[in-house]
Design a protein around this motif. Structure first.
Motif, PDB file in Angstrom:
ATOM      1  N   ASP A   1     -30.339  -1.305 -25.781  1.00  0.00           N
ATOM      2  CA  ASP A   1     -30.635  -2.232 -26.128  1.00  0.00           C
ATOM      3  C   ASP A   1     -31.244  -3.638 -24.444  1.00  0.00           C
ATOM      4  O   ASP A   1     -29.832  -2.417 -23.780  1.00  0.00           O
ATOM      5  CB  ASP A   1     -30.594  -3.702 -26.873  1.00  0.00           C
ATOM      6  CG  ASP A   1     -31.615  -4.244 -27.358  1.00  0.00           C
ATOM      7  OD1 ASP A   1     -32.719  -4.166 -27.361  1.00  0.00           O
ATOM      8  OD2 ASP A   1     -31.407  -5.004 -27.885  1.00  0.00           O
ATOM      9  N   VAL A   2     -31.929  -3.499 -24.182  1.00  0.00           N
ATOM     10  CA  VAL A   2     -32.736  -3.866 -23.149  1.00  0.00           C
ATOM     11  C   VAL A   2     -32.836  -5.374 -22.972  1.00  0.00           C
ATOM     12  O   VAL A   2     -33.978  -5.648 -24.404  1.00  0.00           O
ATOM     13  CB  VAL A   2     -33.274  -3.721 -22.146  1.00  0.00           C
ATOM     14  CG1 VAL A   2     -32.914  -2.370 -21.711  1.00  0.00           C
ATOM     15  CG2 VAL A   2     -34.796  -3.249 -22.609  1.00  0.00           C
TER      16      VAL A   2
ATOM     17  N   GLU B   1     -30.228  -6.656 -18.581  1.00  0.00           N
ATOM     18  CA  GLU B   1     -29.395  -6.549 -18.887  1.00  0.00           C
ATOM     19  C   GLU B   1     -29.230  -5.493 -19.978  1.00  0.00           C
ATOM     20  O   GLU B   1     -30.441  -5.268 -21.221  1.00  0.00           O
ATOM     21  CB  GLU B   1     -28.566  -7.702 -19.333  1.00  0.00           C
ATOM     22  CG  GLU B   1     -27.140  -7.454 -19.555  1.00  0.00           C
ATOM     23  CD  GLU B   1     -26.680  -8.748 -20.275  1.00  0.00           C
ATOM     24  OE1 GLU B   1     -25.726  -9.312 -19.174  1.00  0.00           O
ATOM     25  OE2 GLU B   1     -26.485  -8.871 -21.427  1.00  0.00           O
ATOM     26  N   ILE B   2     -28.834  -4.470 -19.716  1.00  0.00           N
ATOM     27  CA  ILE B   2     -28.245  -3.123 -20.646  1.00  0.00           C
ATOM     28  C   ILE B   2     -27.298  -3.316 -21.408  1.00  0.00           C
ATOM     29  O   ILE B   2     -26.251  -3.672 -21.431  1.00  0.00           O
ATOM     30  CB  ILE B   2     -28.770  -2.245 -19.897  1.00  0.00           C
ATOM     31  CG1 ILE B   2     -29.755  -2.161 -19.268  1.00  0.00           C
ATOM     32  CG2 ILE B   2     -28.656  -0.723 -21.044  1.00  0.00           C
ATOM     33  CD1 ILE B   2     -29.577  -0.819 -17.795  1.00  0.00           C
TER      34      ILE B   2
ATOM     35  N   GLN C   1     -19.139  -2.275 -27.640  1.00  0.00           N
ATOM     36  CA  GLN C   1     -20.397  -2.657 -26.738  1.00  0.00           C
ATOM     37  C   GLN C   1     -20.296  -3.176 -25.113  1.00  0.00           C
ATOM     38  O   GLN C   1     -19.499  -4.212 -24.699  1.00  0.00           O
ATOM     39  CB  GLN C   1     -21.102  -3.357 -27.379  1.00  0.00           C
ATOM     40  CG  GLN C   1     -20.675  -4.878 -27.398  1.00  0.00           C
ATOM     41  CD  GLN C   1     -21.079  -6.244 -28.116  1.00  0.00           C
ATOM     42  OE1 GLN C   1     -22.690  -6.007 -28.810  1.00  0.00           O
ATOM     43  NE2 GLN C   1     -20.844  -7.464 -28.274  1.00  0.00           N
ATOM     44  N   VAL C   2     -20.976  -2.018 -24.398  1.00  0.00           N
ATOM     45  CA  VAL C   2     -20.961  -2.412 -22.718  1.00  0.00           C
ATOM     46  C   VAL C   2     -22.348  -3.236 -22.441  1.00  0.00           C
ATOM     47  O   VAL C   2     -23.196  -2.933 -22.752  1.00  0.00           O
ATOM     48  CB  VAL C   2     -20.790  -0.945 -22.115  1.00  0.00           C
ATOM     49  CG1 VAL C   2     -20.918  -1.314 -20.817  1.00  0.00           C
ATOM     50  CG2 VAL C   2     -19.220  -0.087 -22.942  1.00  0.00           C
ATOM     51  N   PHE C   3     -22.298  -4.341 -21.222  1.00  0.00           N
ATOM     52  CA  PHE C   3     -22.858  -4.629 -21.112  1.00  0.00           C
ATOM     53  C   PHE C   3     -23.115  -5.268 -19.954  1.00  0.00           C
ATOM     54  O   PHE C   3     -22.316  -5.018 -18.377  1.00  0.00           O
ATOM     55  CB  PHE C   3     -22.977  -6.532 -21.027  1.00  0.00           C
ATOM     56  CG  PHE C   3     -22.547  -6.612 -22.801  1.00  0.00           C
ATOM     57  CD1 PHE C   3     -23.978  -7.264 -23.366  1.00  0.00           C
ATOM     58  CD2 PHE C   3     -21.511  -7.110 -23.368  1.00  0.00           C
ATOM     59  CE1 PHE C   3     -23.225  -7.668 -24.423  1.00  0.00           C
ATOM     60  CE2 PHE C   3     -21.084  -7.708 -24.813  1.00  0.00           C
ATOM     61  CZ  PHE C   3     -22.216  -7.973 -25.192  1.00  0.00           C
ATOM     62  N   VAL C   4     -24.041  -4.254 -18.872  1.00  0.00           N
ATOM     63  CA  VAL C   4     -24.632  -4.326 -18.049  1.00  0.00           C
ATOM     64  C   VAL C   4     -26.042  -4.644 -17.269  1.00  0.00           C
ATOM     65  O   VAL C   4     -26.404  -5.250 -17.764  1.00  0.00           O
ATOM     66  CB  VAL C   4     -25.120  -2.875 -17.968  1.00  0.00           C
ATOM     67  CG1 VAL C   4     -25.480  -2.043 -16.079  1.00  0.00           C
ATOM     68  CG2 VAL C   4     -24.686  -1.546 -18.078  1.00  0.00           C
TER      69      VAL C   4
ATOM     70  N   ILE D   1     -30.828  -2.552 -12.461  1.00  0.00           N
ATOM     71  CA  ILE D   1     -31.313  -1.938 -13.145  1.00  0.00           C
ATOM     72  C   ILE D   1     -32.861  -2.248 -13.539  1.00  0.00           C
ATOM     73  O   ILE D   1     -32.851  -3.145 -14.164  1.00  0.00           O
ATOM     74  CB  ILE D   1     -30.004  -1.158 -14.121  1.00  0.00           C
ATOM     75  CG1 ILE D   1     -29.213  -0.629 -13.193  1.00  0.00           C
ATOM     76  CG2 ILE D   1     -31.025  -0.076 -14.400  1.00  0.00           C
ATOM     77  CD1 ILE D   1     -28.329  -0.182 -14.004  1.00  0.00           C
ATOM     78  N   THR D   2     -33.476  -1.497 -13.463  1.00  0.00           N
ATOM     79  CA  THR D   2     -35.285  -1.008 -14.978  1.00  0.00           C
ATOM     80  C   THR D   2     -35.206  -1.366 -15.450  1.00  0.00           C
ATOM     81  O   THR D   2     -35.409   0.634 -14.905  1.00  0.00           O
ATOM     82  CB  THR D   2     -36.113  -2.249 -12.870  1.00  0.00           C
ATOM     83  OG1 THR D   2     -36.367  -0.824 -13.008  1.00  0.00           O
ATOM     84  CG2 THR D   2     -35.553  -2.918 -11.616  1.00  0.00           C
ATOM     85  N   VAL D   3     -35.857  -1.207 -15.877  1.00  0.00           N
ATOM     86  CA  VAL D   3     -36.960  -0.446 -17.472  1.00  0.00           C
ATOM     87  C   VAL D   3     -37.846  -0.370 -16.619  1.00  0.00           C
ATOM     88  O   VAL D   3     -38.454  -0.322 -16.182  1.00  0.00           O
ATOM     89  CB  VAL D   3     -37.337  -2.025 -18.593  1.00  0.00           C
ATOM     90  CG1 VAL D   3     -37.449  -0.923 -19.462  1.00  0.00           C
ATOM     91  CG2 VAL D   3     -36.237  -2.637 -19.179  1.00  0.00           C
TER      92      VAL D   3
END
Length: 236
Positions: free
Chosen positions: A47-48, A58-59, A139-142, A148-150
């Protein structure tokens, strides 16, 4: 062909056997010793936020691992078509779900504190700093600080090209498709606005052309913002 179990193969619990039937005599089932381990990521999703094409986001990646991951082993996430800095150590946070109470999430874990992002390959490599037990649901939050861009072309939940893989010795995982977690981000391109007659202060007929990168189903809404135009009130 034979389908490998979706949750991989754990040699300690594989319970595989082999037997033989022959004229000279039958061989009763005997265990197969040490089948090669195969790991798996169950229900990997992404998810973004914000859900805007071309924006720094945020990914969040969610998954369950069926194999243990040792210190120094990696998880590689390929974020196809995502952009960002050429190379950066991206700050990440990891939380672990609890199955005891639905929706409960534990505090931040130290499994990973950063991931190595490489734009040329669109990959984020997470190297384990602590051992991670099998069947952990993470769950990993970047964080957005990674830059980093969508994808500018948006995200299509039905055709999502990103993958997740691991080099864990006790269960290597080949690239596995990630599902967009209810995240579909569309893009309108080639937008053109025409009006007739082209006279200031007059009532005009507007014609809008736009190309949608995603299918528009019945009930979809397109909203226009036309500051300075009036139709009884300013058009928003």
């Amino acid at each position: 062909g034979i389908l490998v179990p979706l949750n991989g193969v754990d040699p300690a619990n594989a319970l595989m056997t082999i037997r033989m039937t022959a004229v000279s005599g039958d061989v009763l089932p005997v265990p197969i010793i040490t089948p090669p381990p195969i790991g798996a990521f169950l229900e990997p999703t992404l998810d973004v936020e914000p859900k805007t094409a071309g924006s720094i986001a945020e990914i969040t990646i969610r998954f369950t691992i069926t194999m243990p991951i040792a210190v120094g082993e990696t998880i590689t996430i390929k974020l196809t078509n995502f952009l960002g800095p050429p190379s950066i150590s991206a700050e990440v946070q990891v939380r672990e779900f609890s199955d005891v109470v639905v929706g409960t999430v534990s505090g931040v874990k130290g499994y990973f504190t950063a991931g190595q992002w490489t734009r040329s390959s669109s990959t984020l490599v997470l190297t384990a700093q602590q051992a991670i037990a099998k069947d952990s649901r993470l769950q990993v939050f970047v964080l957005r600080t990674a830059g980093i861009t969508v994808p500018a072309s948006g995200l299509d939940g039905l055709q999502f090209p990103s993958t997740i893989a691991s080099n864990a010795i006790l269960g290597v995982v080949d690239p596995t498709d990630i599902t967009a977690d209810s995240t579909v981000i569309g893009v309108l391109t080639d937008t053109v606005l025409n009006y007739h007659p082209p006279a200031a202060g007059n009532t005009a007929e507007l014609t809008i052309f736009a190309l949608s990168k995603l299918r528009l189903d019945a009930g979809a809404t397109i909203r226009l913002k036309l500051p300075g135009f009036f139709g009884g009130k300013e058009c928003l």
